[in-house]
Design a protein around this motif. Structure first.
Motif, short mmCIF file in Angstrom:
data_model
loop_
_atom_site.label_atom_id
_atom_site.label_comp_id
_atom_site.label_asym_id
_atom_site.label_seq_id
_atom_site.Cartn_x
_atom_site.Cartn_y
_atom_site.Cartn_z
N PRO A 201 0.82 -1.23 0.00
CA PRO A 201 0.00 0.00 0.00
C PRO A 201 0.84 1.26 0.00
O PRO A 201 0.41 2.30 -0.52
N GLU A 205 -0.02 4.96 -3.05
CA GLU A 205 -0.45 6.34 -2.83
C GLU A 205 0.14 7.30 -3.87
O GLU A 205 -0.57 8.10 -4.48
N TYR A 228 -6.02 -2.10 -4.85
CA TYR A 228 -6.16 -3.25 -3.96
C TYR A 228 -4.78 -3.85 -3.72
O TYR A 228 -4.23 -4.55 -4.53
N ALA A 229 -4.22 -3.48 -2.58
CA ALA A 229 -2.85 -3.84 -2.23
C ALA A 229 -2.75 -5.28 -1.75
O ALA A 229 -3.75 -5.91 -1.40
N TYR A 257 -5.37 -1.66 7.42
CA TYR A 257 -5.65 -1.60 5.98
C TYR A 257 -6.75 -0.57 5.69
O TYR A 257 -6.70 0.13 4.67
N TRP A 260 -5.30 2.83 5.14
CA TRP A 260 -4.84 3.06 3.77
C TRP A 260 -6.01 3.34 2.84
O TRP A 260 -5.96 4.23 1.99
N TRP A 264 -6.71 6.48 0.24
CA TRP A 264 -7.00 6.35 -1.19
C TRP A 264 -8.31 7.02 -1.55
O TRP A 264 -8.41 7.69 -2.58
#
Length: 298
Positions: A201, A205, A228-229, A257, A260, A264
């Motif tokens: 992630p 960014e 979608y990491a 998560y 993150w 986003w």
């Protein structure tokens, strides 16, 4: 999908990876899809990622690829119908020559490998997802082939995987090509969305910032952005998908998560999900937050 299958004791080994359950126990794949749907997923992805010669071998691919792809589509569609949900089914078009292996790309083989996957999946999917793309040329070739083979003209999403093993001056694909080059190329190919997946992630960014800037410059702001990491440590340049299961980072808990995902979303991203090591518990965390926030979670 692969890690969830392994957790449940589904048939699982290298080099077949997640394809082995598709071959020997497809109902387990259906049940994993159902768990993701119950966790709040607005999109599930067909378990066709490993249905390529790189994983199942040349002979098995030649004989069974289209039938296995059809089964992958059927299991995803069955999960949606059993859960009686509006969840969409994305038809996964994987890296045709192995994850992260831009060096193995063979342009003359794209149609032979992708055609049975597209043909088998087509009756069951709502749109296409060419994912974990390491190389611009492969994503372009797949996009053009979909135009040729999909007479329904379903929407196409393309997702790139990013170099995450070292600090770079600008965000790059694992091929070394820049995100600027990738997004500029895809902006002119009638795609509905451009995403970044199967990388940490932390590197997504910056890639999203660059992608958004390029789309605005190209008058293509209608193209959606997504992320979608995975939950892996940085992957070395010589990493291969068949070496074994990677360790999962302990710090990427569902709440971590979600942090993150919030970043986003603040960047204008409308499609958020999870890749390797991101399970139903993470999707449940995202869904709970975004549902309360009045947004749609993919």
């Amino acid at each position: 999908m692969g890690r969830e299958l392994a957790k449940r004791g589904a048939p699982f080994r290298q080099p077949e990876w997640s394809a082995l359950a598709m071959i020997e126990a497809p109902e387990i794949v259906r049940d994993v899809h159902r768990d993701f749907i119950r966790s709040g997923a607005g999109v599930i992805t067909t378990n066709s990622y490993a249905l390529v010669p790189f994983h199942i071998g040349e002979a098995r691919f030649a004989k069974h690829a289209q039938d296995l792809a059809a089964s992958a589509g059927e299991m995803a569609r069955a999960a949606v119908e059993l859960e009686n949900t509006p969840t969409k089914v994305a038809g996964s078009i994987p890296p045709l020559f192995g994850s992260y292996r831009a060096d193995l790309f063979q342009a003359e083989q794209v149609e032979d490998i992708a055609t049975p996957l597209i043909t088998g999946l087509r009756p069951y999917v709502d749109f296409w997802l060419a994912e974990t793309q390491s190389l611009i040329a492969e994503s372009v070739a797949v996009r053009k082939l979909l135009t040729k083979l999909d007479t329904d003209n379903k929407p196409v999403w393309v997702s790139f995987t990013l170099e995450d093993s070292e600090h770079l001056d600008v965000p790059r694909l694992r091929s070394g090509e820049t995100v600027v080059e990738a997004v500029t190329t895809l902006a002119g190919l009638n795609v509905e969305a451009i995403l970044f997946n199967c990388c940490q992630p932390e590197v997504i960014e910056q890639a999203l910032e660059v992608a958004q800037s390029v789309l605005q410059q190209k008058d293509a702001a209608h193209i959606k952005l997504g992320a979608y990491a995975n939950a892996f440590p940085p992957q070395p340049k010589d990493a291969t998908a068949n070496d074994g299961l990677d360790e999962v980072r302990e710090d990427l808990t569902p709440p971590a998560y979600l942090d993150w995902a919030k970043k986003w979303q603040a960047q204008g991203v409308s499609l958020i999900g999870g890749c390797c090591g991101i399970g139903p518990e993470h999707i449940n965390e995202l869904s709970g937050y975004f549902t309360k926030a009045g947004t749609t979670q993919r």
